[in-house]
Design an enzyme around this catalytic site. Structure first.
Site, short mmCIF file in Angstrom:
data_model
loop_
_atom_site.label_atom_id
_atom_site.label_comp_id
_atom_site.label_asym_id
_atom_site.label_seq_id
_atom_site.Cartn_x
_atom_site.Cartn_y
_atom_site.Cartn_z
N GLU A 275 22.48 20.31 -20.55
CA GLU A 275 21.14 20.80 -20.25
C GLU A 275 20.89 20.84 -18.74
OE1 GLU A 275 20.76 18.31 -24.10
OE2 GLU A 275 22.02 18.39 -22.30
N THR B 12 62.79 13.69 -30.15
CA THR B 12 62.33 14.56 -29.06
C THR B 12 62.55 13.90 -27.71
OG1 THR B 12 60.66 15.55 -30.50
CG2 THR B 12 60.34 15.80 -28.14
N LEU C 52 56.24 13.45 -19.45
CA LEU C 52 54.94 13.29 -20.12
C LEU C 52 53.90 12.66 -19.19
CD1 LEU C 52 56.24 12.01 -23.59
CD2 LEU C 52 55.65 14.35 -22.93
N ARG D 253 51.39 15.40 -13.56
CA ARG D 253 51.72 15.84 -12.19
C ARG D 253 51.11 17.19 -11.83
NH1 ARG D 253 55.79 16.39 -15.63
NH2 ARG D 253 56.87 18.40 -15.83
#
Length: 332
Positions: free
Chosen positions: A53, A214, A222, A225
């Site tokens: 708002e 993985t 992960l 950066r």
């Protein structure tokens, strides 16, 4: 144009900041002048910063009076508006996806701001039922402002649902990067803007979840950066095997906790969790993962497409140059 049209504008604007407002909800606001002309379409963008708002009123005043010089500090904008609105927004109308707050927290109450600028009507998508923030509509009604509830209530609830879930204990979602023909593995798929957005999400979450295979194959970092080294998320590696090559970059990130476990329920101890992975993870998601966020390139790739059997409902999509992303809810 009817109420649904304007509320839809507010909802779509707020979706752009989903997760980025954590631990606050994503909220959108549209301001019309007394003749029904759109003056602003804004959203809450970050916890501790101006609410939707306030951002919408600020933008509307700038449209009506370009000579107004607002303070740069977010915490000073509210009082500046109170002192310098000059009744420019008298008899204007606001559309807000969530009932305006009525309490003093990190920011002053938005319901009071709308009252002070002389607004004539506030259309609200979803009622705020929290003990702390509810009551904004009553404050507006006591000031003889017309209040209307329930416009696009279901869509407003979909927007608010992640917030409600992490407030109750946990909101977990899966992030995928995908080509237009469904390729999710084999290197970089999406563009720099998409990857920067992912890093912004990583900065906000409490925990990043990734499968052990993985980690071994991709050897990821992960981190964050791409957004000037923001806060790096703690990592949960879901794996039966506990031994990992500690030269994998994710283990070398400072101020990070890495947990390796095959107990997926531990993730529910964190309020906001993002899963990153591919086909195997998508096909084996725990039942508490409720949403999927797909970043997609507009390129076809000559690699094997994902093979999955998951029913999903589209909630929101947004174009990012030659990429786009879509929020989905997993259907049971």
């Amino acid at each position: 144009m009817n109420d649904d049209f304007y509320m839809n504008l507010a909802i779509n604007e707020a979706w752009k900041y989903q997760i980025l407002t954590y631990p606050n909800p994503a909220v959108g606001c549209v301001i019309l002048d007394k003749n029904g002309k759109i003056l602003s379409i804004e959203a809450h963008k970050q916890a501790g910063k101006a609410h939707a708002e306030v951002n919408a009123v600020k933008k509307a005043l700038q449209v009506l009076n370009p000579n107004l010089i607002f303070p740069k500090e977010d915490d000073k904008i509210y009082e500046f508006i109170i002192k310098h609105h000059n009744n420019l927004l008298k008899n204007s109308k606001a559309y807000v996806t969530l009932e305006p707050c009525s309490h003093y927290g990190k920011t002053p109450p938005c319901a009071n701001l709308l009252k002070e600028i002389g607004i004539s009507e506030v259309v609200i998508g979803y009622e705020d039922k929290s003990d702390l923030a509810k009551g904004g509509a009553n404050l507006l009604k006591e000031a003889n402002i017309n209040v209307k509830f329930g416009i696009l209530k279901d869509r407003c609830f979909e927007l608010l649902e992640p917030f409600l879930m992490w407030q109750r204990g946990n909101f977990s979602f899966l992030k995928l990067g995908m080509s237009i023909n469904g390729v999710v593995s084999g290197g970089i798929i999406t563009n720099l803007d998409s990857r920067k957005m992912v890093h912004k999400l990583r900065e906000k979450i409490d925990l990043l979840v990734i499968g052990g295979n993985t980690v071994r194959v991709d050897r990821p970092t992960l981190d964050t950066r791409l957004i000037n080294n923001g806060k790096n998320p703690d990592i949960f590696i879901y794996s039966k095997k506990q031994n990992f090559d500690k030269s994998i970059p994710l283990f070398g990130v400072e101020n990070r906790k890495v947990t390796i476990s095959n107990d997926i329920k531990l993730i529910k101890n964190y309020k906001l969790c993002m899963f990153e992975g591919g086909e195997n993870l998508l096909n084996n998601l725990p039942n508490f993962v409720s949403h999927i966020l797909i970043f997609s390139s507009t390129s076809f790739m000559n690699r094997k497409a994902i093979n999955a059997d998951v029913k999903i409902q589209k909630l929101f999509s947004f174009d990012m140059k030659d990429n786009f992303y879509i929020w989905y809810k997993i259907k049971s």
